[in-house]
Motif scaffolding. Structure first.
Motif, PDB file in Angstrom:
ATOM      1  N   UNK A  12      21.556  -0.249   1.215  1.00 36.93           N
ATOM      2  CA  UNK A  12      21.135  -1.592   0.807  1.00 36.93           C
ATOM      3  C   UNK A  12      20.362  -2.293   1.929  1.00 36.93           C
ATOM      4  N   UNK A  13      20.805  -2.130   3.173  1.00 37.91           N
ATOM      5  CA  UNK A  13      20.108  -2.760   4.303  1.00 37.91           C
ATOM      6  C   UNK A  13      18.742  -2.130   4.529  1.00 37.91           C
ATOM      7  N   UNK A  14      18.663  -0.805   4.443  1.00 36.24           N
ATOM      8  CA  UNK A  14      17.373  -0.129   4.602  1.00 36.24           C
ATOM      9  C   UNK A  14      16.411  -0.541   3.491  1.00 36.24           C
ATOM     10  N   UNK A  15      16.911  -0.633   2.271  1.00 43.28           N
ATOM     11  CA  UNK A  15      16.075  -1.056   1.148  1.00 43.28           C
ATOM     12  C   UNK A  15      15.553  -2.475   1.387  1.00 43.28           C
ATOM     13  N   UNK A  16      16.408  -3.362   1.863  1.00 40.56           N
ATOM     14  CA  UNK A  16      16.006  -4.741   2.138  1.00 40.56           C
ATOM     15  C   UNK A  16      14.904  -4.769   3.191  1.00 40.56           C
ATOM     16  N   UNK A  17      15.071  -3.996   4.263  1.00 43.44           N
ATOM     17  CA  UNK A  17      14.056  -3.960   5.317  1.00 43.44           C
ATOM     18  C   UNK A  17      12.723  -3.422   4.795  1.00 43.44           C
ATOM     19  N   UNK A  18      12.790  -2.359   4.008  1.00 37.25           N
ATOM     20  CA  UNK A  18      11.566  -1.759   3.489  1.00 37.25           C
ATOM     21  C   UNK A  18      10.880  -2.667   2.478  1.00 37.25           C
ATOM     22  N   UNK A  19      11.631  -3.186   1.538  1.00 37.73           N
ATOM     23  CA  UNK A  19      11.017  -3.993   0.482  1.00 37.73           C
ATOM     24  C   UNK A  19      10.468  -5.315   1.013  1.00 37.73           C
ATOM     25  N   UNK A  20      10.928  -5.753   2.170  1.00 36.92           N
ATOM     26  CA  UNK A  20      10.352  -6.954   2.784  1.00 36.92           C
ATOM     27  C   UNK A  20       8.882  -6.721   3.145  1.00 36.92           C
ATOM     28  N   UNK A  21       8.466  -5.456   3.236  1.00 36.31           N
ATOM     29  CA  UNK A  21       7.088  -5.114   3.591  1.00 36.31           C
ATOM     30  C   UNK A  21       6.196  -4.887   2.363  1.00 36.31           C
ATOM     31  N   UNK A  22       6.771  -4.978   1.169  1.00 37.81           N
ATOM     32  CA  UNK A  22       6.029  -4.652  -0.052  1.00 37.81           C
ATOM     33  C   UNK A  22       5.228  -5.838  -0.566  1.00 37.81           C
ATOM     34  N   UNK A  23       4.163  -5.491  -1.301  1.00 39.96           N
ATOM     35  CA  UNK A  23       3.430  -6.505  -2.064  1.00 39.96           C
ATOM     36  C   UNK A  23       3.149  -5.907  -3.435  1.00 39.96           C
ATOM     37  N   UNK A  24       3.124  -6.771  -4.449  1.00 38.55           N
ATOM     38  CA  UNK A  24       2.874  -6.313  -5.813  1.00 38.55           C
ATOM     39  C   UNK A  24       1.385  -6.116  -6.034  1.00 38.55           C
ATOM     40  N   UNK A  25       1.035  -5.004  -6.682  1.00 37.06           N
ATOM     41  CA  UNK A  25      -0.353  -4.699  -7.028  1.00 37.06           C
ATOM     42  C   UNK A  25      -0.387  -4.156  -8.448  1.00 37.06           C
ATOM     43  N   UNK A  26      -1.583  -4.127  -9.019  1.00 41.43           N
ATOM     44  CA  UNK A  26      -1.762  -3.508 -10.322  1.00 41.43           C
ATOM     45  C   UNK A  26      -3.084  -2.757 -10.340  1.00 41.43           C
ATOM     46  N   UNK A  27      -3.144  -1.730 -11.188  1.00 38.73           N
ATOM     47  CA  UNK A  27      -4.338  -0.908 -11.338  1.00 38.73           C
ATOM     48  C   UNK A  27      -4.613  -0.722 -12.822  1.00 38.73           C
ATOM     49  N   UNK A  28      -5.819  -1.057 -13.276  1.00 44.85           N
ATOM     50  CA  UNK A  28      -6.154  -0.787 -14.674  1.00 44.85           C
ATOM     51  C   UNK A  28      -6.379   0.703 -14.917  1.00 44.85           C
ATOM     52  N   UNK A  29      -6.359   1.091 -16.180  1.00 51.22           N
ATOM     53  CA  UNK A  29      -6.631   2.473 -16.571  1.00 51.22           C
ATOM     54  C   UNK A  29      -7.960   2.923 -15.956  1.00 51.22           C
ATOM     55  N   UNK A  30      -7.972   4.146 -15.423  1.00 51.29           N
ATOM     56  CA  UNK A  30      -9.192   4.720 -14.871  1.00 51.29           C
ATOM     57  C   UNK A  30      -9.434   4.426 -13.403  1.00 51.29           C
ATOM     58  N   UNK A  31      -8.594   3.609 -12.781  1.00 48.88           N
ATOM     59  CA  UNK A  31      -8.760   3.298 -11.360  1.00 48.88           C
ATOM     60  C   UNK A  31      -8.439   4.524 -10.515  1.00 48.88           C
TER      61      UNK A  31
END
Length: 141
Positions: A12-31
Motif C-alpha cells: 500500500x505504501x509503495x502504491x501510494x508513492x508510485x501513484x503520486x507520480x501519475x497523471x491521467x491521460x487519454x488516447x483516441x482510437x488509432x493513436x
C-alpha cells in the motif's frame, strides 16, 4: 487507483508513492502511443481500452504481437537500459490511462530497493508473457 496488474504487486505504501507520480491521460482510437526504437521515457497503466503492441515487418504493416487491456502495464523499456521501445503501440479503442514519467520512477526505485524489486519482478513477468504471446502470434498454429 484500482489494485490490478503492477499496482497489485506493490505494498500500500509503495502504491501510494508510485501513484503520486501519475497523471491521467487519454488516447483516441488509432493513436500511435510509441514507436519501436523510440526513447522509452514513460509508461502507462491502462484504466480502460485496448492497445495493440506491434513489431515492424519490412514491406508490410506492423505485425500485432500482443494486446494490453485495463489494469495492464503498457511499456517496460523505460526500466531497462538503453531505454528504447522494443515494440510499437497503438490504441485500438479509446484508452484512459495513468501515465508515469520514467526518470522520477527510476529515482524512486533507487531510494526504495523493495519497490525496485517489486517493479522489476512484475516487469520480468510481463516480458515473459509478451515473449510467449509474440512467439504464438508470429509462428502460429
Amino acid at each position: 487507483m484500482a489494485r490490478t496488474g503492477v499496482l497489485a504487486a506493490l505494498s500500500a505504501d509503495q502504491e501510494r508513492q508510485l501513484t503520486a507520480l501519475a497523471r491521467e491521460v487519454s488516447f483516441p482510437v488509432g493513436t500511435r502511443i510509441f514507436e519501436e526504437d523510440g526513447e522509452a521515457d514513460r509508461f502507462w497503466v491502462l484504466r480502460t481500452g485496448t492497445v495493440h503492441l506491434d513489431l515492424r515487418v519490412p514491406g508490410r504493416r506492423p505485425a500485432v504481437v500482443d494486446s494490453v487491456g485495463p489494469g495492464g502495464l503498457l511499456g517496460w523499456s523505460w526500466l531497462c537500459p538503453p531505454h528504447e521501445w522494443h515494440l510499437g503501440a497503438e490504441a485500438v479503442s479509446p484508452v484512459r490511462a495513468w501515465e508515469f514519467e520514467a526518470a522520477p520512477v527510476r529515482a524512486l526505485c533507487e531510494r526504495d530497493p523493495l519497490l525496485d524489486h517489486a517493479l522489476l519482478t512484475h516487469v520480468a513477468t510481463v516480458i515473459g508473457r509478451r515473449l510467449r504471446a509474440a512467439r504464438t502470434r508470429l509462428l502460429g498454429p
